[in-house]
Design a protein around this motif. Structure first.
Motif, PDB file in Angstrom:
ATOM      1  N   VAL A  82       0.837  -1.202   0.000  1.00  0.00           N
ATOM      2  CA  VAL A  82       0.000   0.000   0.000  1.00  0.00           C
ATOM      3  C   VAL A  82       0.871   1.251   0.000  1.00  0.00           C
ATOM      4  O   VAL A  82       0.599   2.217  -0.729  1.00  0.00           O
ATOM      5  N   ILE A  83       1.921   1.255   0.805  1.00  0.00           N
ATOM      6  CA  ILE A  83       2.821   2.409   0.882  1.00  0.00           C
ATOM      7  C   ILE A  83       3.426   2.714  -0.483  1.00  0.00           C
ATOM      8  O   ILE A  83       3.434   3.862  -0.936  1.00  0.00           O
ATOM      9  N   LYS A  84       3.919   1.686  -1.149  1.00  0.00           N
ATOM     10  CA  LYS A  84       4.559   1.875  -2.455  1.00  0.00           C
ATOM     11  C   LYS A  84       3.569   2.411  -3.480  1.00  0.00           C
ATOM     12  O   LYS A  84       3.861   3.365  -4.209  1.00  0.00           O
ATOM     13  N   ARG A  85       2.388   1.802  -3.529  1.00  0.00           N
ATOM     14  CA  ARG A  85       1.397   2.236  -4.525  1.00  0.00           C
ATOM     15  C   ARG A  85       0.913   3.654  -4.262  1.00  0.00           C
ATOM     16  O   ARG A  85       0.824   4.468  -5.192  1.00  0.00           O
ATOM     17  N   LEU A  86       0.575   3.953  -3.012  1.00  0.00           N
ATOM     18  CA  LEU A  86       0.054   5.288  -2.705  1.00  0.00           C
ATOM     19  C   LEU A  86       1.108   6.360  -2.917  1.00  0.00           C
ATOM     20  O   LEU A  86       0.785   7.476  -3.358  1.00  0.00           O
ATOM     21  N   ASN A  87       2.340   6.046  -2.610  1.00  0.00           N
ATOM     22  CA  ASN A  87       3.420   7.004  -2.850  1.00  0.00           C
ATOM     23  C   ASN A  87       3.456   7.392  -4.326  1.00  0.00           C
ATOM     24  O   ASN A  87       3.481   8.584  -4.683  1.00  0.00           O
ATOM     25  N   GLU A  88       3.441   6.396  -5.196  1.00  0.00           N
ATOM     26  CA  GLU A  88       3.491   6.650  -6.636  1.00  0.00           C
ATOM     27  C   GLU A  88       2.243   7.391  -7.106  1.00  0.00           C
ATOM     28  O   GLU A  88       2.326   8.340  -7.901  1.00  0.00           O
ATOM     29  N   ASP A  89       1.069   6.958  -6.630  1.00  0.00           N
ATOM     30  CA  ASP A  89      -0.197   7.549  -7.085  1.00  0.00           C
ATOM     31  C   ASP A  89      -0.334   9.004  -6.656  1.00  0.00           C
ATOM     32  O   ASP A  89      -0.730   9.869  -7.446  1.00  0.00           O
ATOM     33  N   ILE A  90      -0.021   9.292  -5.393  1.00  0.00           N
ATOM     34  CA  ILE A  90      -0.170  10.656  -4.883  1.00  0.00           C
ATOM     35  C   ILE A  90       0.794  11.602  -5.592  1.00  0.00           C
ATOM     36  O   ILE A  90       0.420  12.721  -5.970  1.00  0.00           O
ATOM     37  N   GLN A  91       2.027  11.165  -5.796  1.00  0.00           N
ATOM     38  CA  GLN A  91       2.979  11.999  -6.524  1.00  0.00           C
ATOM     39  C   GLN A  91       2.461  12.355  -7.910  1.00  0.00           C
ATOM     40  O   GLN A  91       2.593  13.493  -8.373  1.00  0.00           O
ATOM     41  N   GLU A  92       1.873  11.387  -8.586  1.00  0.00           N
ATOM     42  CA  GLU A  92       1.365  11.619  -9.932  1.00  0.00           C
ATOM     43  C   GLU A  92       0.165  12.557  -9.913  1.00  0.00           C
ATOM     44  O   GLU A  92       0.035  13.435 -10.786  1.00  0.00           O
ATOM     45  N   LEU A  93      -0.708  12.417  -8.926  1.00  0.00           N
ATOM     46  CA  LEU A  93      -1.923  13.220  -8.857  1.00  0.00           C
ATOM     47  C   LEU A  93      -1.645  14.703  -8.550  1.00  0.00           C
ATOM     48  O   LEU A  93      -2.373  15.581  -9.010  1.00  0.00           O
ATOM     49  N   VAL A  94      -0.599  14.976  -7.775  1.00  0.00           N
ATOM     50  CA  VAL A  94      -0.340  16.374  -7.372  1.00  0.00           C
ATOM     51  C   VAL A  94       0.707  17.050  -8.249  1.00  0.00           C
ATOM     52  O   VAL A  94       0.893  18.267  -8.165  1.00  0.00           O
ATOM     53  N   LYS A  95       1.393  16.279  -9.068  1.00  0.00           N
ATOM     54  CA  LYS A  95       2.543  16.786  -9.817  1.00  0.00           C
ATOM     55  C   LYS A  95       2.233  18.069 -10.579  1.00  0.00           C
ATOM     56  O   LYS A  95       2.924  19.085 -10.433  1.00  0.00           O
ATOM     57  N   GLU A  96       1.206  18.067 -11.391  1.00  0.00           N
ATOM     58  CA  GLU A  96       0.904  19.224 -12.237  1.00  0.00           C
ATOM     59  C   GLU A  96       0.399  20.410 -11.407  1.00  0.00           C
ATOM     60  O   GLU A  96       0.570  21.565 -11.806  1.00  0.00           O
ATOM     61  N   LYS A  97      -0.221  20.138 -10.262  1.00  0.00           N
ATOM     62  CA  LYS A  97      -0.787  21.214  -9.446  1.00  0.00           C
ATOM     63  C   LYS A  97       0.268  21.964  -8.645  1.00  0.00           C
ATOM     64  O   LYS A  97      -0.011  23.011  -8.064  1.00  0.00           O
ATOM     65  N   LEU A  98       1.479  21.423  -8.588  1.00  0.00           N
ATOM     66  CA  LEU A  98       2.548  22.066  -7.816  1.00  0.00           C
ATOM     67  C   LEU A  98       3.452  22.928  -8.687  1.00  0.00           C
ATOM     68  O   LEU A  98       4.370  23.564  -8.186  1.00  0.00           O
ATOM     69  N   ILE A  99       3.220  22.912  -9.985  1.00  0.00           N
ATOM     70  CA  ILE A  99       4.057  23.705 -10.903  1.00  0.00           C
ATOM     71  C   ILE A  99       3.798  25.197 -10.727  1.00  0.00           C
ATOM     72  O   ILE A  99       2.648  25.620 -10.655  1.00  0.00           O
TER      73      ILE A  99
END
Length: 296
Positions: A279-296
């Motif tokens: 769960v840790i590995k998957r959520l880490n990858e998923d959350i990073q992808e979901l917020v990536k564009e919003k942090l630019i």
């Protein structure tokens, strides 16, 4: 004795050659030969007749090979089973999030994660950093999302992203220098919020200059801070993801710092004895992808 040694003797029996077996196992012939000899010594049995050409398996060796084949097959089945288990994301996830992150992050990640993992039940708890850390250590939470670094070595953290802290307020100029912040009326979250402490440290703020002399107001929410800033013509800091939710009118009141970015780290946090690694590995990858564009 280990699985690797058993794989080596199976390869020698298959190819009737130490050199060909070594190539097949991607090791040097010397390494393979030494490991096979060590196994023979441990078992007190000669598995291969090295004088024969090609190499022959002894009668006792054939009995060992039958069992070795079974052990290796079971080991491979166990490995396949573990991979299958790790692909499953199901059950209940007790997730703690500090309020200054939950107010903006949950609306970005929760619905996509629920749709991606329909067999996973999300149980979300908003807690302060100290509460969240204690809940993880007590096994009451599986995972936490908070701002790092944290003041303990008992918990593990995995960096999710770095989030800029942006300045909101009424200043009269298009930009502001960090040194000018101490001359402004600053509204911050109440004592106990790690974001307050981070801002004071990063901006080298003097604690006695935050509020009007006849006002004592401790706030727990960014909404309250925004209203105070608008009422008293002051300033406050907001996380980047939160500022993206502002109205167009309020977005015009965001003021860039001349010296550049001030940012905080947002991390997954867990206690190793209770860690749900898949769960840790998957959520880490998923959350990073979901917020990536919003942090630019």
């Amino acid at each position: 004795m280990n699985i690797q040694q058993l794989e080596y003797i199976l390869a020698v029996d298959q190819f009737k050659s130490f050199s060909k077996a070594a190539d097949y196992c991607h090791v040097t012939q010397a390494t393979l030969s030494a490991m096979v000899k060590k196994l023979e010594e441990q078992l007190d049995i000669v598995i291969f007749d090295r004088k024969a050409n090609p190499i022959a398996t002894t009668e006792n060796g054939r009995e060992i090979l039958v069992q070795a084949l079974q052990v290796v097959a079971h080991a491979n089945a166990l490995l396949d089973s573990s991979k299958s288990i790790n692909r499953k994301i199901e059950g209940k996830l007790k997730l703690g999030v500090i309020p200054t992150i939950a107010s903006s992050l949950m609306s970005i990640i929760l619905k996509p994660l629920m749709e991606k993992y329909p067999a996973l039940i999300f149980e979300i708890h908003e807690q302060t950093t100290s509460q969240l850390m204690k809940s993880l250590l007590d096994g009451k939470l599986d995972l936490g999302i908070l701002s790092t670094p944290i003041a303990t070595s008992d918990l593990e953290t995995e960096l999710l992203y770095k989030e800029e802290l942006v300045l909101y307020g009424h200043f009269g100029k298009s930009v502001i220098k960090k040194a000018e912040l101490n001359e402004q009326r600053l509204f911050l979250l109440q004592d106990g919020h790690c974001l307050r402490d981070q801002i004071i440290q990063l901006c080298e703020l003097k604690k006695n200059k935050f509020l009007p002399g006849n006002l004592r107001f401790e706030s727990n929410t960014f909404d309250t801070l925004l209203n105070l800033v608008d009422d008293f013509q002051g300033m406050t800091f907001l996380p980047k993801l939160y500022s993206a939710q502002l109205s167009e009118v309020r977005k015009k009141r965001l003021i860039p710092l001349v010296e550049g970015r001030i940012e905080r780290e947002i991390s997954l946090c867990y206690y190793r004895p209770y860690a749900k690694w898949n769960v840790i590995k998957r959520l880490n990858e998923d959350i990073q992808e979901l917020v990536k564009e919003k942090l630019i």
